[in-house]
Design an enzyme around this catalytic site. Structure first.
Site, PDB file in Angstrom:
ATOM      1  N   TYR A  26      13.868   5.639   3.318  1.00  0.00           N
ATOM      2  CA  TYR A  26      12.483   5.806   2.514  1.00  0.00           C
ATOM      3  C   TYR A  26      11.566   6.620   3.255  1.00  0.00           C
ATOM      4  CZ  TYR A  26       8.579   4.830  -0.674  1.00  0.00           C
ATOM      5  OH  TYR A  26       7.518   4.743  -1.447  1.00  0.00           O
ATOM      6  N   ASP A  45       6.242   9.671  -2.073  1.00  0.00           N
ATOM      7  CA  ASP A  45       5.486   8.923  -3.084  1.00  0.00           C
ATOM      8  C   ASP A  45       4.437   9.781  -3.510  1.00  0.00           C
ATOM      9  OD1 ASP A  45       4.945   6.588  -4.413  1.00  0.00           O
ATOM     10  OD2 ASP A  45       3.567   5.618  -2.775  1.00  0.00           O
ATOM     11  N   SER A  85       2.119   4.407  -0.698  1.00  0.00           N
ATOM     12  CA  SER A  85       3.208   4.662   0.195  1.00  0.00           C
ATOM     13  C   SER A  85       3.456   6.034   0.780  1.00  0.00           C
ATOM     14  CB  SER A  85       4.565   4.031  -0.216  1.00  0.00           C
ATOM     15  OG  SER A  85       4.420   2.798  -0.419  1.00  0.00           O
ATOM     16  N   ASP A 110      12.115   5.862  -6.020  1.00  0.00           N
ATOM     17  CA  ASP A 110      11.027   6.531  -6.679  1.00  0.00           C
ATOM     18  C   ASP A 110      11.297   8.063  -6.608  1.00  0.00           C
ATOM     19  OD1 ASP A 110       9.991   4.295  -7.349  1.00  0.00           O
ATOM     20  OD2 ASP A 110       8.284   4.600  -6.361  1.00  0.00           O
ATOM     21  N   ASP A 113       2.791  -4.314  -1.724  1.00  0.00           N
ATOM     22  CA  ASP A 113       3.057  -2.933  -2.395  1.00  0.00           C
ATOM     23  C   ASP A 113       1.969  -1.839  -2.069  1.00  0.00           C
ATOM     24  OD1 ASP A 113       5.501  -3.884  -3.714  1.00  0.00           O
ATOM     25  OD2 ASP A 113       4.029  -4.856  -5.058  1.00  0.00           O
TER      26      ASP A 113
HETATM   27  C1  BGC Z   1       6.349   0.491   1.868  1.00  0.00           C
HETATM   28  C2  BGC Z   1       7.292   0.312   2.807  1.00  0.00           C
HETATM   29  C3  BGC Z   1       8.103  -0.861   3.000  1.00  0.00           C
HETATM   30  C4  BGC Z   1       8.760  -1.230   1.776  1.00  0.00           C
HETATM   31  C5  BGC Z   1       9.178  -2.774   1.650  1.00  0.00           C
HETATM   32  C6  BGC Z   1       7.158   0.151   0.508  1.00  0.00           C
HETATM   33  O1  BGC Z   1       6.133   0.111  -0.768  1.00  0.00           O
HETATM   34  O2  BGC Z   1       5.851   1.699   1.599  1.00  0.00           O
HETATM   35  O3  BGC Z   1       6.525   0.672   4.158  1.00  0.00           O
HETATM   36  O4  BGC Z   1       8.760  -0.991   4.088  1.00  0.00           O
HETATM   37  O5  BGC Z   1       7.563  -1.202   0.780  1.00  0.00           O
HETATM   38  O6  BGC Z   1       8.138  -3.694   1.585  1.00  0.00           O
END
Ligand code: BGC
Length: 391
Positions: free
Chosen positions: A116, A122, A128, A168, A346
């Site tokens: 990610y 995002d 994020s 996403d 989140d």
């Molecule tokens: C965040 C990440 C995180 C992941 C799991 C995402 O929404 O941006 O930094 O590791 O959630 O909690």
């Protein structure tokens, strides 16, 4: 992360077309090898993250009356999110732990990572936003994020490695090109993901592309669109054989099989996640992607009826832990797995905090939330209290 796209045209109203990728990124140094063909979760133990267990333990220590129940979650598996170049460096250490556990137990251990860190991450939300910018971040993604990860994976042959690729992102390309940041990110997302798949498709690595969830891509037109897009990206990556399958419901709250979505969006033919997986499978087959396995994130989907809008995605009030991680729970499903570590936020709910996202400050979301990915004790307590099946 944005977890639904109803605002941006899930039914096709504002959908811009998915442009074809033409410029191929420089390929990784090795040719794509076929992925494992079988379910990597079957017959395996699942790696438990010590960091997750420590967060649960710290919460239990502060909440003595709930401690016994909280501790039931301590030993459960969650995915390890590699959400920055720095964080990706833990992959080798995590895989060393799994190797030691494999040796101790004499059983294969499956370790689940989430990749990610796309450039322009995002694109349809704020919570994020990532570290890599479009442009200069594109080469860094390949050389500083994916290549070292490929090396760490290669150093752990004989283990079962699962990697869920970029939640996403392709869903945003499929339905959110009306959002300028998503339109600007499209080519980078396509080529970066193709590069990642090509570099990481090793015989002991099972790759799953993120396929959003029923409330985002459930409509016929959206499923057809994402299936074509997956096909294009996989063709650039060496073909559909490079991946084991797809992950759905990552960080979302959709129930598995009770049709909760009917109430929220009657026009959506996929009112829950198991229906979505079945229908998406058929759409994928039409695009020439057959026989794939699915991971469904069940970390927070124990309770339906908690949302007034399907588009609510941030620290949704009333949510509960869902099915515990397990292999082969339903036809076509490789695993129910806790992809989003339950208890991690989140997105931030207060404007004064870094990573504030207005979507985390509505009545649907629990207030007092920290930055995405950080531990949110009050939310974890709620998830545990509402667990279904109960703990
Ligand atoms: C965040 C990440 C995180 C992941 C799991 C995402 O929404 O941006 O930094 O590791 O959630 O909690």
């Amino acid at each position: 992360m944005i977890r639904a796209s109803l605002v941006f045209g899930a039914c096709g109203v504002l959908l811009a077309s998915c442009g074809g990728g033409t410029l191929a990124a420089p390929g990784p140094s090795t040719a794509a090898a076929p992925a494992r063909r079988d379910n990597p979760f079957a017959g395996a133990r699942f790696h438990v993250s010590p960091e997750f267990s420590a967060e649960v333990e710290a919460t239990a220590a502060r909440a003595p009356s709930d401690a016994a129940r909280l501790r039931k979650v301590e030993g459960l598996a969650t995915a390890v999110w590699l959400d920055s170049i720095e964080k990706a460096r833990v992959a080798g250490r995590v895989l060393d732990e799994a190797r030691a556990e494999q040796a101790r137990s004499g059983q294969p251990v499956a370790t689940v990572f989430v990749l990610y860190d796309l450039p322009g991450r995002d694109c349809a939300a704020v919570a994020s936003s990532g570290e890599l910018a479009l442009g200069p971040g594109e080469a860094r993604y390949r050389t500083e994020f994916i290549d070292p990860l490929a090396a760490a994976f290669r150093a752990h042959e004989g283990q079962r490695i699962v990697a869920i690729v970029e939640p996403d992102s392709l869903a945003n390309v499929a339905t959110n090109l009306a959002v300028p940041r998503c339109a600007a990110s499209e080519q980078a997302y396509r080529h970066a993901i193709a590069y990642a798949v090509k570099a990481l498709a090793l015989p002991h690595v099972s790759l799953y592309l993120d396929a959003a969830h029923a409330g985002w891509l459930g409509w016929d037109a959206n499923r057809a669109k994402i299936a074509r897009l997956f096909r294009e990206v996989l063709d650039e990556a060496g073909g559909p054989d490079a991946i084991r399958g797809f992950a759905t419901n990552v960080s979302n709250f959709n129930t598995l099989g009770d049709g909760d979505g009917k109430r929220l969006e009657p026009s959506n033919p996929c009112p829950d996640e198991l229906t979505y997986v079945a229908k998406l499978s058929a759409s994928l087959a039409e695009a020439g992607i057959g026989g794939k396995g699915f991971i469904i994130d069940t970390s927070r989907n124990g309770r339906g009826g908690i949302r007034a809008k399907w588009g609510d995605w941030c620290n949704v009030k009333g949510a509960g832990l869902g099915e515990r991680p397990r292999a082969s729970p339903a036809p076509g499903v490789d695993a129910y797995f806790w992809v989003k570590p339950p208890g991690e936020s989140d997105g931030a709910s207060e404007p004064s905090r870094p990573g504030y996202d207005a979507a985390c400050a509505t009545d649907a979301s629990l207030p007092g939330a920290p930055h995405a990915g950080q531990w949110f004790s009050a939310y974890f307590l709620q998830l545990v209290a509402n667990a279904n099946p109960p703990l």
